[in-house]
Design a protein around this motif. Structure first.
Motif, short mmCIF file in Angstrom:
data_model
loop_
_atom_site.label_atom_id
_atom_site.label_comp_id
_atom_site.label_asym_id
_atom_site.label_seq_id
_atom_site.Cartn_x
_atom_site.Cartn_y
_atom_site.Cartn_z
N VAL A 162 33.70 37.59 30.95
CA VAL A 162 34.08 36.61 31.99
C VAL A 162 35.45 36.02 31.69
O VAL A 162 36.28 35.82 32.59
CB VAL A 162 33.01 35.51 32.11
CG1 VAL A 162 33.46 34.43 33.09
CG2 VAL A 162 31.68 36.10 32.55
N LEU A 163 35.72 35.76 30.41
CA LEU A 163 37.02 35.19 30.03
C LEU A 163 38.16 36.16 30.38
O LEU A 163 39.19 35.74 30.92
CB LEU A 163 37.04 34.87 28.54
CG LEU A 163 38.37 34.36 27.98
CD1 LEU A 163 38.80 33.08 28.69
CD2 LEU A 163 38.25 34.11 26.47
N ILE A 164 37.98 37.44 30.10
CA ILE A 164 39.01 38.42 30.45
C ILE A 164 39.22 38.44 31.96
O ILE A 164 40.36 38.50 32.44
CB ILE A 164 38.61 39.81 29.92
CG1 ILE A 164 38.65 39.83 28.39
CG2 ILE A 164 39.54 40.89 30.48
CD1 ILE A 164 38.10 41.10 27.77
N ALA A 165 38.12 38.39 32.72
CA ALA A 165 38.24 38.38 34.19
C ALA A 165 38.98 37.14 34.67
O ALA A 165 39.82 37.22 35.59
CB ALA A 165 36.86 38.46 34.82
N ILE A 166 38.71 35.99 34.06
CA ILE A 166 39.36 34.74 34.47
C ILE A 166 40.85 34.76 34.12
O ILE A 166 41.69 34.32 34.90
CB ILE A 166 38.64 33.54 33.83
CG1 ILE A 166 37.27 33.35 34.48
CG2 ILE A 166 39.48 32.27 33.95
CD1 ILE A 166 36.41 32.33 33.80
N VAL A 167 41.18 35.28 32.94
CA VAL A 167 42.60 35.41 32.58
C VAL A 167 43.31 36.34 33.55
O VAL A 167 44.45 36.09 33.96
CB VAL A 167 42.73 35.90 31.12
CG1 VAL A 167 44.18 36.22 30.80
CG2 VAL A 167 42.20 34.86 30.15
N GLY A 168 42.62 37.44 33.94
CA GLY A 168 43.20 38.35 34.93
C GLY A 168 43.41 37.67 36.28
O GLY A 168 44.43 37.88 36.94
N LEU A 169 42.43 36.85 36.68
CA LEU A 169 42.57 36.10 37.93
C LEU A 169 43.73 35.13 37.86
O LEU A 169 44.51 34.99 38.82
CB LEU A 169 41.27 35.36 38.24
CG LEU A 169 41.28 34.44 39.46
CD1 LEU A 169 41.53 35.23 40.74
CD2 LEU A 169 39.97 33.66 39.56
N SER A 170 43.88 34.46 36.72
CA SER A 170 44.99 33.53 36.53
C SER A 170 46.33 34.25 36.63
O SER A 170 47.27 33.76 37.27
CB SER A 170 44.86 32.82 35.18
OG SER A 170 45.97 31.99 34.92
N ALA A 171 46.42 35.42 36.00
CA ALA A 171 47.67 36.20 36.07
C ALA A 171 47.97 36.62 37.50
O ALA A 171 49.13 36.60 37.94
CB ALA A 171 47.57 37.41 35.15
N TYR A 172 46.94 37.01 38.24
CA TYR A 172 47.13 37.42 39.63
C TYR A 172 47.61 36.26 40.50
O TYR A 172 48.54 36.40 41.30
CB TYR A 172 45.84 38.00 40.19
CG TYR A 172 45.89 38.20 41.69
CD1 TYR A 172 46.59 39.26 42.25
CD2 TYR A 172 45.25 37.29 42.55
CE1 TYR A 172 46.66 39.43 43.63
CE2 TYR A 172 45.31 37.47 43.93
CZ TYR A 172 46.01 38.53 44.46
OH TYR A 172 46.08 38.68 45.82
N LEU A 173 46.98 35.09 40.33
CA LEU A 173 47.36 33.94 41.15
C LEU A 173 48.79 33.49 40.87
O LEU A 173 49.47 32.98 41.76
CB LEU A 173 46.39 32.78 40.89
CG LEU A 173 44.96 32.98 41.40
CD1 LEU A 173 44.06 31.86 40.92
CD2 LEU A 173 44.94 33.07 42.93
N ARG A 174 49.25 33.68 39.65
CA ARG A 174 50.64 33.32 39.33
C ARG A 174 51.64 34.22 40.05
O ARG A 174 52.73 33.80 40.41
CB ARG A 174 50.86 33.40 37.82
CG ARG A 174 50.09 32.37 37.02
CD ARG A 174 50.05 32.75 35.54
NE ARG A 174 49.09 31.95 34.81
CZ ARG A 174 49.41 30.89 34.06
NH1 ARG A 174 50.66 30.51 33.96
NH2 ARG A 174 48.47 30.22 33.42
N ARG A 175 51.24 35.49 40.24
CA ARG A 175 52.14 36.44 40.89
C ARG A 175 52.01 36.43 42.41
O ARG A 175 52.93 36.85 43.12
CB ARG A 175 51.85 37.87 40.41
CG ARG A 175 52.06 38.11 38.93
CD ARG A 175 52.01 39.60 38.63
NE ARG A 175 50.79 40.21 39.14
CZ ARG A 175 49.68 40.36 38.43
NH1 ARG A 175 49.65 39.93 37.18
NH2 ARG A 175 48.61 40.93 38.96
N ALA A 176 50.87 35.97 42.92
CA ALA A 176 50.59 36.06 44.34
C ALA A 176 51.40 35.03 45.14
O ALA A 176 52.02 34.12 44.59
CB ALA A 176 49.09 35.86 44.59
#
Length: 266
Positions: A162-176
């Motif tokens: 879940v932590l890896i998925a959340i970090v991935g979501l955070s990275a995506y939101l920063r770029r979006a």
């Protein structure tokens, strides 16, 4: 490898070493680090992207924990149902409180989130049917169909994924696009308004995502400790999350993870 891949590899390496060591106490510490790192990522998302420092995220952490605990008391232990319910409570609370809190900025936002957090803490102390100040013990942890109850080592594995998925979501939101809009509202609010763009809905979306992540972290924490108390919603939990973010570096993708590991490790 990009930064997200490095962070994911570091998390997987840490979990692998933990399983190789095989010490239950050390395993619980690493699990706590993963869980609090999720909540720290959620807080960092607000600070680094929206410029909003929240002192009330402990309320959402406690909301997720109480949701998981109360469902367990009533015999609901399906992992996906429990965690989905906790995240849903976080989303609902985020929409309601975010609609009020996001009318303010800066120190005013910090103080109003602190006020709502302490109101939640006092409200949980008044739940006499659920132990009041003392809280209550969760009779059993969540379970997956055909697999059975999630053990402490299983909670470690789930928390890491879940932590890896959340970090991935955070990275995506920063770029979006939403990340660019809220950063523009943070840095140049008048210029953005002059273009006819209202940033409040975007801030509310990020705030709601942040609260949902924090509530999910609270549900995982309860599954680890098998105990729920109002202390989950105390202001010092919010303070610790802010310390983790600042210690690891605001705006850095691995920063909340480093801060959580350092604070809990110390």
């Amino acid at each position: 490898m990009n930064r997200l891949e490095y962070v994911a590899a570091a998390i997987l390496a840490a979990i692998g070493i933990t399983f190789l060591i095989g010490d239950p106490y050390f395993s619980r510490i690493v699990t706590r680090i993963c869980i609090f790192a999720m909540a720290a990522v959620a807080v960092d998302l607000l600070i680094s992207q929206c410029g909003l420092a929240s002192f009330g995220h402990a309320a959402f952490f406690a909301a997720g924990g109480y949701t998981a605990g109360i469902l367990a008391l009533n015999g609901v232990i399906h992992a996906l149902l429990v965690w989905g319910a906790a995240a849903s409570v976080g989303i609902l609370a985020g929409i309601v409180l975010g609609s009020l809190c996001l009318r303010t900025r800066g120190l005013y936002f910090l103080m109003i989130t602190l006020a709502f957090g302490q109101m939640t803490y006092l409200g949980l102390q008044g739940l006499r049917q659920y132990g009041g100040d003392d809280g209550f013990r969760v009779p059993r942890g969540v379970a997956f169909p055909l697999i059975g109850e999630v053990s402490p080592s299983g909670t470690l594995g789930v928390s890491a994924i879940v932590l890896i998925a959340i970090v991935g979501l955070s990275a995506y939101l920063r770029r979006a696009r939403i990340g660019a809009l809220v950063r523009a509202a943070r840095d140049q609010p008048r210029r953005l308004a002059s273009l006819g763009v209202d940033a409040r809905p975007y801030n509310l979306v990020l705030f709601t995502i942040s609260t949902a992540i924090t509530a999910l972290a609270g549900a995982l924490y309860v599954n680890l400790g098998r105990y729920v108390s109002p202390e989950l919603g105390n202001w010092f939990v919010s303070g610790n999350l802010l310390i983790m973010v600042v210690f690891g570096g605001i705006g850095s993708l691995p920063g909340p993870l480093i801060g959580a590991a350092a604070l809990i490790g110390l």
